[in-house]
Design a protein around this motif. Structure first.
Motif, PDB file in Angstrom:
ATOM      1  N   GLN A  35       0.827  -1.205   0.000  1.00 29.99           N
ATOM      2  CA  GLN A  35       0.000   0.000   0.000  1.00 29.99           C
ATOM      3  C   GLN A  35       0.860   1.254   0.000  1.00 29.99           C
ATOM      4  OE1 GLN A  35      -2.610  -0.373   3.350  1.00 29.99           O
ATOM      5  NE2 GLN A  35      -4.037  -1.711   2.257  1.00 29.99           N
ATOM      6  N   ASP A  36       2.015   1.203   0.667  1.00 25.47           N
ATOM      7  CA  ASP A  36       2.932   2.342   0.668  1.00 25.47           C
ATOM      8  C   ASP A  36       3.414   2.666  -0.742  1.00 25.47           C
ATOM      9  OD1 ASP A  36       2.707   2.661   3.400  1.00 25.47           O
ATOM     10  OD2 ASP A  36       4.588   1.634   3.854  1.00 25.47           O
ATOM     11  N   GLY A  38       1.466   2.057  -3.256  1.00 21.63           N
ATOM     12  CA  GLY A  38       0.241   2.275  -4.013  1.00 21.63           C
ATOM     13  C   GLY A  38      -0.161   1.069  -4.836  1.00 21.63           C
ATOM     14  N   MET A  39       0.213  -0.121  -4.370  1.00 24.04           N
ATOM     15  CA  MET A  39      -0.083  -1.355  -5.104  1.00 24.04           C
ATOM     16  C   MET A  39      -0.874  -2.322  -4.240  1.00 24.04           C
ATOM     17  SD  MET A  39       3.544  -2.248  -6.911  1.00 24.04           S
ATOM     18  CE  MET A  39       2.863  -3.600  -7.838  1.00 24.04           C
ATOM     19  N   SER A  40      -1.591  -3.206  -4.916  1.00 27.62           N
ATOM     20  CA  SER A  40      -2.229  -4.328  -4.242  1.00 27.62           C
ATOM     21  C   SER A  40      -1.663  -5.595  -4.861  1.00 27.62           C
ATOM     22  CB  SER A  40      -3.746  -4.280  -4.418  1.00 27.62           C
ATOM     23  OG  SER A  40      -4.084  -4.472  -5.772  1.00 27.62           O
ATOM     24  N   GLU A  43      -2.283  -6.178  -8.528  1.00 29.91           N
ATOM     25  CA  GLU A  43      -1.633  -5.296  -9.496  1.00 29.91           C
ATOM     26  C   GLU A  43      -0.179  -5.656  -9.782  1.00 29.91           C
ATOM     27  OE1 GLU A  43      -3.530  -0.990  -8.889  1.00 29.91           O
ATOM     28  OE2 GLU A  43      -2.569  -1.820  -7.100  1.00 29.91           O
ATOM     29  N   GLU A  47       1.827  -4.604 -13.239  1.00 29.85           N
ATOM     30  CA  GLU A  47       2.908  -3.626 -13.195  1.00 29.85           C
ATOM     31  C   GLU A  47       4.208  -4.188 -13.764  1.00 29.85           C
ATOM     32  OE1 GLU A  47       2.939  -0.357 -12.446  1.00 29.85           O
ATOM     33  OE2 GLU A  47       0.782  -0.517 -12.308  1.00 29.85           O
TER      34      GLU A  47
END
Length: 55
Positions: A35-36, A38-40, A43, A47
Motif C-alpha cells: 500500500q505504501d 500504491g499497489m495491491s 496489481e 505492473e
C-alpha cells in the motif's frame, strides 16, 4: 547474425531473471508495504508486464 541472436537471448534471460527477482521481493512484502507503494497484490503482475513493455 549469430552474435545478434546470442545477445537477444542473453537479454531475454536477464529480463526474465530480473522479473523473477522482483516478483519474489513483492511477494515477500506485507499488504501495508504494498500500500505504501500504491499497489495491491492483484496489481503486481500487471505492473511487471507494463515495466517490461516500456523498454
Amino acid at each position: 547474425m549469430f552474435v545478434r541472436a546470442c545477445r537477444a537471448l542473453l537479454e531475454l534471460m536477464q529480463t526474465r531473471h530480473e522479473r523473477s527477482r522482483i516478483r519474489c521481493q513483492l511477494a515477500a512484502m506485507t499488504e501495508r508495504e504494498l500500500q505504501d507503494f500504491g499497489m495491491s497484490r492483484s496489481e503486481i503482475e500487471h505492473e511487471l508486464r507494463r515495466t517490461v513493455r516500456r523498454k
